[in-house]
Design a protein around this motif. Structure first.
Motif, PDB file in Angstrom:
ATOM      1  N   ILE A   1      47.934  -2.851 -28.412  1.00 17.44           N
ATOM      2  CA  ILE A   1      47.401  -3.967 -29.193  1.00 17.44           C
ATOM      3  C   ILE A   1      47.379  -5.246 -28.354  1.00 17.44           C
TER       4      ILE A   1
ATOM      5  N   SER B   1      39.047  -7.702 -37.769  1.00 18.28           N
ATOM      6  CA  SER B   1      38.058  -6.774 -37.220  1.00 18.28           C
ATOM      7  C   SER B   1      38.713  -5.524 -36.630  1.00 18.28           C
ATOM      8  N   ARG B   2      40.049  -5.537 -36.497  1.00 21.34           N
ATOM      9  CA  ARG B   2      40.787  -4.403 -35.959  1.00 21.34           C
ATOM     10  C   ARG B   2      41.926  -4.078 -36.916  1.00 21.34           C
TER      11      ARG B   2
ATOM     12  N   LYS C   1      41.667 -10.794 -30.776  1.00 19.57           N
ATOM     13  CA  LYS C   1      40.943 -10.432 -31.986  1.00 19.57           C
ATOM     14  C   LYS C   1      41.854 -10.569 -33.203  1.00 19.57           C
ATOM     15  N   SER C   2      41.255 -10.789 -34.358  1.00 17.24           N
ATOM     16  CA  SER C   2      42.036 -10.795 -35.593  1.00 17.24           C
ATOM     17  C   SER C   2      42.314  -9.347 -35.979  1.00 17.24           C
ATOM     18  N   PHE C   3      43.573  -9.019 -36.234  1.00 20.88           N
ATOM     19  CA  PHE C   3      43.911  -7.631 -36.521  1.00 20.88           C
ATOM     20  C   PHE C   3      44.927  -7.537 -37.651  1.00 20.88           C
TER      21      PHE C   3
ATOM     22  N   LEU D   1      44.522  -4.812 -25.734  1.00 18.64           N
ATOM     23  CA  LEU D   1      43.145  -4.594 -26.197  1.00 18.64           C
ATOM     24  C   LEU D   1      42.715  -5.510 -27.332  1.00 18.64           C
ATOM     25  N   TRP D   2      43.662  -5.983 -28.148  1.00 19.70           N
ATOM     26  CA  TRP D   2      43.296  -6.736 -29.342  1.00 19.70           C
ATOM     27  C   TRP D   2      43.877  -8.150 -29.379  1.00 19.70           C
TER      28      TRP D   2
ATOM     29  N   SER E   1      36.405  -6.764 -26.452  1.00 20.06           N
ATOM     30  CA  SER E   1      37.240  -7.626 -27.285  1.00 20.06           C
ATOM     31  C   SER E   1      37.084  -9.096 -26.947  1.00 20.06           C
TER      32      SER E   1
ATOM     33  N   GLU F   1      37.417  -1.625 -36.411  1.00 19.31           N
ATOM     34  CA  GLU F   1      37.817  -0.611 -35.450  1.00 19.31           C
ATOM     35  C   GLU F   1      39.282  -0.286 -35.688  1.00 19.31           C
TER      36      GLU F   1
END
Length: 374
Positions: free
Chosen positions: A154, A217-218, A161-163, A157-158, A373, A243
């Motif tokens: 995480i 988005s994740r 991003k908002s997860f 890769l994320w 990302s 995703e």
């Protein structure tokens, strides 16, 4: 029932030839404590098959294979340990259940017989082994490392991003997600949304509304494969681009709904063998078998014990010390054990769902996903 599969005595000529060859360590008497009946019998069959196939390609390394029954209870563990001691084995592989393993370890350790488990992941087993001096070795991945690998993925890769982190309310899902959250927050990254959901539903409209409102988005799903497939279907139905990532529970038979391509999973290394397993896979294929379940981990265990058996000094140093002081090349990749018997290498790997199967996540995959990302 205890079954001894002993090798036939060598003819005199072969014995003379071996006597003229360089001296090596004594052949190992290997115990296999595996389920003989019930729901776990197929896994026991995998272990037996793997050792027999390895033996076919490497004759005369093991003196014999002695089978005992792992009934997955404390009583069964005690009985199996007594049977292994009476049979005079040097090492035991198996004990697929925590209850039987915990009961057997003190008895076998008292006789200086190492035990190698292929399945038990509970962190406390190794902690107790270190505290009490049990002769324990774990080829299975350690439970806590699943969260560590997931959190690292995480972060890599994320991170921009908002997860969301969501879980199914079961103990395993809740503990996994909480462990991931703690690791991430200790490293300065907080999830945008944390929630749970009701598992086993045909649809998940309210969960998707909450995810949409959170603007994520994740999504990391701490739950079963079937639930993730339903959540992904609901996201597609509501037009919410998401995703997904999940844990080792995604290593399960495909149900009616497929996983979306690009789903990332933290899987036990044996579930998605790498190139180092090619020889093992070929050996299974020759017997008409697929390298699935416990076949690759058990084959790796046979490789480890085979390597030990050819060392001239293991009889002097002790089998346990030889296991702790050696780097083994196996179908699972390099294997080394620490003083508590834990495998030093990560027992989990990242995989990606593509074309109907999980594949090891390559460096190219990582770079592409990280690039997407940004």
């Amino acid at each position: 029932m205890l079954i001894r599969l002993a090798l036939s005595p060598l003819p005199l000529l072969m014995a003379l030839l071996i006597a003229a060859a360089p001296v090596r360590a004594d052949s190992l008497h290997v115990g296999l404590v595996i389920p003989q009946e019930g729901q776990f019998k197929p896994l026991g069959d995998h272990v037996r098959e793997a050792f027999e196939i390895w033996e076919t390609g490497h004759p005369e390394i093991f003196a014999d294979l002695v089978e005992g029954d792992d009934g997955c209870s404390e009583e069964a563990g005690t009985d199996a340990a007594a049977a292994m001691i009476e049979a005079g084995v040097n090492v035991v592989v198996g004990f697929l259940c925590t209850e039987s393993l915990a009961a057997a370890l003190p008895l076998l350790s008292a006789e200086d017989i190492p035990v190698m488990t292929l399945t038990v992941r509970a962190d406390i087993i190794a902690e107790e082994a270190g505290r009490l001096g049990w002769n324990f070795f774990r080829l299975a991945p350690r439970a806590g490392s699943e969260a560590e690998i997931a959190a690292d993925a995480i972060l890599r890769l994320w991170a921009d991003k908002s997860f969301a982190l969501i879980e199914d309310g079961a103990i395993s899902g809740r503990e996994l997600v909480e462990a991931i959250r703690v690791i991430l927050e200790n490293r300065g990254l907080k999830p945008n949304f944390v929630d749970n959901y009701r598992p086993g539903q045909a649809t998940q409209p309210s969960l998707l509304r909450r995810l949409k409102a959170a603007g994520v988005s994740r999504v990391f799903v701490g739950g079963e494969r079937s639930d993730m497939a339903v959540i992904a279907m609901e996201a597609d139905r509501q037009g919410v681009p998401l995703e997904f990532m999940g844990g080792d529970q995604l290593n399960a038979p495909q149900g009616e709904l497929p996983l979306p391509d690009g789903t990332i999973a933290v899987l036990a290394a044996g579930a998605t063998p790498g190139p180092e397993a090619e020889a093992a896979r070929a050996a299974f294929e020759e017997r008409g078998l697929i390298a699935e379940g416990l076949r690759i981990p058990a084959y790796a265990a046979a490789e480890i014990l085979g390597a030990i058996a050819t060392r001239m000094d293991y009889s002097q140093t002790g089998l346990g010390e030889a296991l702790r002081s050696t780097t083994f090349s196996t179908a699972l990749g390099p294997v080394t054990f620490d003083q508590n018997g834990e495998r030093r290498e990560p027992g989990f790997v990242l995989a990606i769902w593509r074309d109907g199967a999980f594949h090891r996540l390559s460096l190219e995959d990582m770079a592409r996903i990280a690039g997407e990302s940004r």
